[in-house]
Motif scaffolding. Structure first.
Motif, short mmCIF file in Angstrom:
data_model
loop_
_atom_site.label_atom_id
_atom_site.label_comp_id
_atom_site.label_asym_id
_atom_site.label_seq_id
_atom_site.Cartn_x
_atom_site.Cartn_y
_atom_site.Cartn_z
N GLN A 38 0.88 -1.17 0.00
CA GLN A 38 0.00 0.00 0.00
C GLN A 38 0.91 1.20 0.00
O GLN A 38 1.47 1.56 1.03
N ILE A 39 1.08 1.80 -1.17
CA ILE A 39 2.15 2.77 -1.36
C ILE A 39 1.57 4.16 -1.61
O ILE A 39 0.84 4.38 -2.58
N PRO A 40 1.92 5.14 -0.75
CA PRO A 40 1.47 6.51 -1.01
C PRO A 40 2.20 7.11 -2.22
O PRO A 40 3.34 6.76 -2.49
N ARG A 76 3.10 10.86 -4.08
CA ARG A 76 3.11 12.31 -3.88
C ARG A 76 3.93 12.96 -4.97
O ARG A 76 4.79 12.32 -5.56
N THR A 91 6.93 7.54 -5.34
CA THR A 91 6.31 6.53 -4.48
C THR A 91 7.33 6.12 -3.43
O THR A 91 8.53 6.17 -3.68
N HIS A 127 4.14 12.46 7.90
CA HIS A 127 3.52 12.17 6.62
C HIS A 127 4.39 12.71 5.49
O HIS A 127 3.92 13.11 4.44
N ARG A 168 -4.10 9.03 -4.37
CA ARG A 168 -3.59 8.94 -2.99
C ARG A 168 -2.63 7.78 -2.81
O ARG A 168 -1.54 7.94 -2.26
N HIS A 169 -3.07 6.59 -3.17
CA HIS A 169 -2.26 5.38 -2.93
C HIS A 169 -2.35 4.43 -4.12
O HIS A 169 -3.37 4.41 -4.83
N VAL A 190 -2.38 0.44 -4.37
CA VAL A 190 -2.41 -0.80 -3.59
C VAL A 190 -2.25 -1.97 -4.57
O VAL A 190 -2.94 -2.00 -5.59
N ILE A 213 -6.58 4.06 4.45
CA ILE A 213 -6.17 4.11 3.05
C ILE A 213 -7.35 4.05 2.09
O ILE A 213 -7.49 4.89 1.22
#
Ligand code: SAH
Length: 455
Positions: free
Chosen positions: A135-137, A139, A147, A155, A199-200, A202, A255
């Motif tokens: 489960q990788i954020p 940004r 990632t 955060h 956002r993520h 997965v 998440i």
């Protein structure tokens, strides 16, 4: 103000005396504990004090003066900094001993049952690359999509490509997906003002089947070129059989949101575990370390020593992996679980494996159990496999009133497990020994299994 034994920014030499349950080194200055990342017991280190609290402080290690013989080279210190692999600087044999000691410690301090035997932790032969789920954020940093993982207690994203404990095929897929998202100019989520879009990422990959599911978690539903992006991902990653969009509009640490839809292919993947086939949906729980989950379940079945006449309860059943693996050996299996989709998976999994003596229902264990008691269900063996918060006290009481011969308790949190043992003891159910199984190598997480019965 009370005088503290250390001051902020002070630099001093300390000896590390312990490892905290989160894997931080603990040094003491006049009995005042200082927690230091990447420090191991017996090491002499130079630290700078970065935080002074009332009861304890934090230090940053500046250098190691005397090294532990148990230290091993860390591939990338970000693995410690982010908490992805907080024990990866400790040799694996000692990681296993650390986990055994953690269990002994809570038995002594929380349960006050030091007499219970704690077996040696069963480890993995290759203790890395094991996670079947990520489960990788995502940004934007300096104009580029990145990632990685958050720095501990923050955060702030630390970009990482090689996660070390994940299936390398998942690591590779994350990079491919990130590049496609970059090409399509997808906006990354911005946590500060709850703006942006993605956002993520997965990902789940079947350990046996290699089927892959990708879930793109977005802030809003409207996904510009969503289908095209999904096609591009599938073209580059032929193992992908399912691409889902999950919408999570909230400013939260959780998440996934409630709404989801298929962007491409199916809404599930399959995997094989202990010779049976399991369907897994996006939100269903599935043990992240498949081969060690098999070791854990086999240990559980060995302790259960099942008979053909047994009625079994599979509490906290997820997609039914425990109950369906043993259904052929017993008379009947009843399971319950709170996530509706997981219960649907469990029912489907019973059919897939030609099992007609297993019933799974949706509901909280503590609510379903009294109903089953009223209906007159009399289990010989009750398996419990709760999340980190452990068992509900009323659940334990009801379950014990049903007078099963045995409980098999699988726990992923020694602290709540120890608390629950006290409630079991009030109901006259006890265990002689606890078996830790390492499901999470390189991390501080401890999994255990035990059998409880009346004396
Ligand atoms: N036994 C399964 C799942 C274990 S994880 C396996 O080995 O794969 C714990 C499961 O308990 C999760 O699926 C979670 O959704 C479920 N759960 C959480 N709280 C619960 C409760 N109060 N009652 C029943 N199930 C619960």
């Amino acid at each position: 103000m009370e005088e503290m034994p250390v001051k902020k920014n002070q630099e001093l030499e300390v000896t590390v005396v312990d490892l905290s349950h989160l894997g931080m080194g603990v040094a003491k200055v006049d009995a005042y504990p200082i927690f230091v990342e990447n420090a191991l017991p017996q090491e002499k280190i130079l630290v700078r004090i970065v935080k002074v609290g009332k009861k304890f402080g934090f230090g940053k290690m500046l250098s190691i003066i005397q090294k532990s013989p148990y230290r091993q080279e860390v591939e990338n210190e970000d693995l410690l900094r982010t908490g992805i692999a907080p024990l990866s600087h400790l040799k694996y044999e000692q990681q296993l001993a650390f986990k055994q000691a953690q269990v002994k410690n809570v038995l002594k301090k929380t349960a006050r049952m030091p007499e219970i035997q704690v077996e040696k932790t069963i480890g993995m032969r290759q203790p890395f690359g094991y996670r079947n789920k990520a489960q990788i954020p995502i940004r934007k940093i300096d104009g580029i999509l990145q990632t990685g993982f958050y720095r501990k207690n923050s955060h702030e994203l630390v970009p990482i490509d090689h996660f070390f404990i994940q299936d390398p095929a998942i690591d590779a897929a994350i990079i491919v997906i990130r590049e496609i998202l970059q090409q399509f100019e997808v906006k990354a989520y911005n946590e500060k003002n709850n703006s942006g879009f993605l956002r993520h990422i997965v990902i789940r990959r079947g350990y046996q089947t290699h089927e892959m599911m990708v879930v793109l978690v977005t802030r809003k539903e409207h996904f510009v070129q969503g289908e095209k992006i999904a096609q591009a991902i599938q073209e580059k990653l032929p193992e992908v059989v399912s691409i889902m969009q999950n919408v999570n509009p909230k400013q939260t640490n959780v998440i996934m949101g409630t709404q989801e839809k298929v962007l491409l292919g199916r809404n599930d993947i399959y995997d094989r575990l202990l010779g049976k086939t399991f369907r897994i949906s996006a939100k269903s729980f599935y043990q992240v370390n498949t081969p060690q989950a098999e070791v854990l379940y086999q240990k559980a079945f060995e302790l259960a020593d099942l008979k053909k006449s047994d009625v079994v309860i599979d509490a906290y059943s997820g997609i039914g992996t425990i109950g369906l693996s043993l259904a052929n050996q017993v008379k009947h299996v009843y399971g319950m679980e709170t996530i509706t989709q997981a219960v649907i998976d469990a029912q489907e999994n019973a059919k897939l494996n030609n099992i007609d003596n297993a019933d799974y229902v949706t509901g909280k264990a503590e609510d379903v159990m009294p109903k089953w008691q009223k209906e007159g269900i009399q289990p010989e063996v009750i398996f419990v496999d709760p999340p980190r918060k452990g068992l509900d006290q009323s659940f334990i009481e009801t379950a014990c009133q049903m007078k099963p011969e045995k409980f098999i308790y699988i726990s992923c949190n020694p602290a709540t497990m120890a608390r629950d043992l006290k409630v079991f003891a009030e109901q006259e159910y006890f265990t002689d020994s606890i078996q830790p199984v390492d499901l999470f190598p390189q991390t501080h997480h401890v999994e255990t299994v035990m059998m409880l019965k009346q004396k």
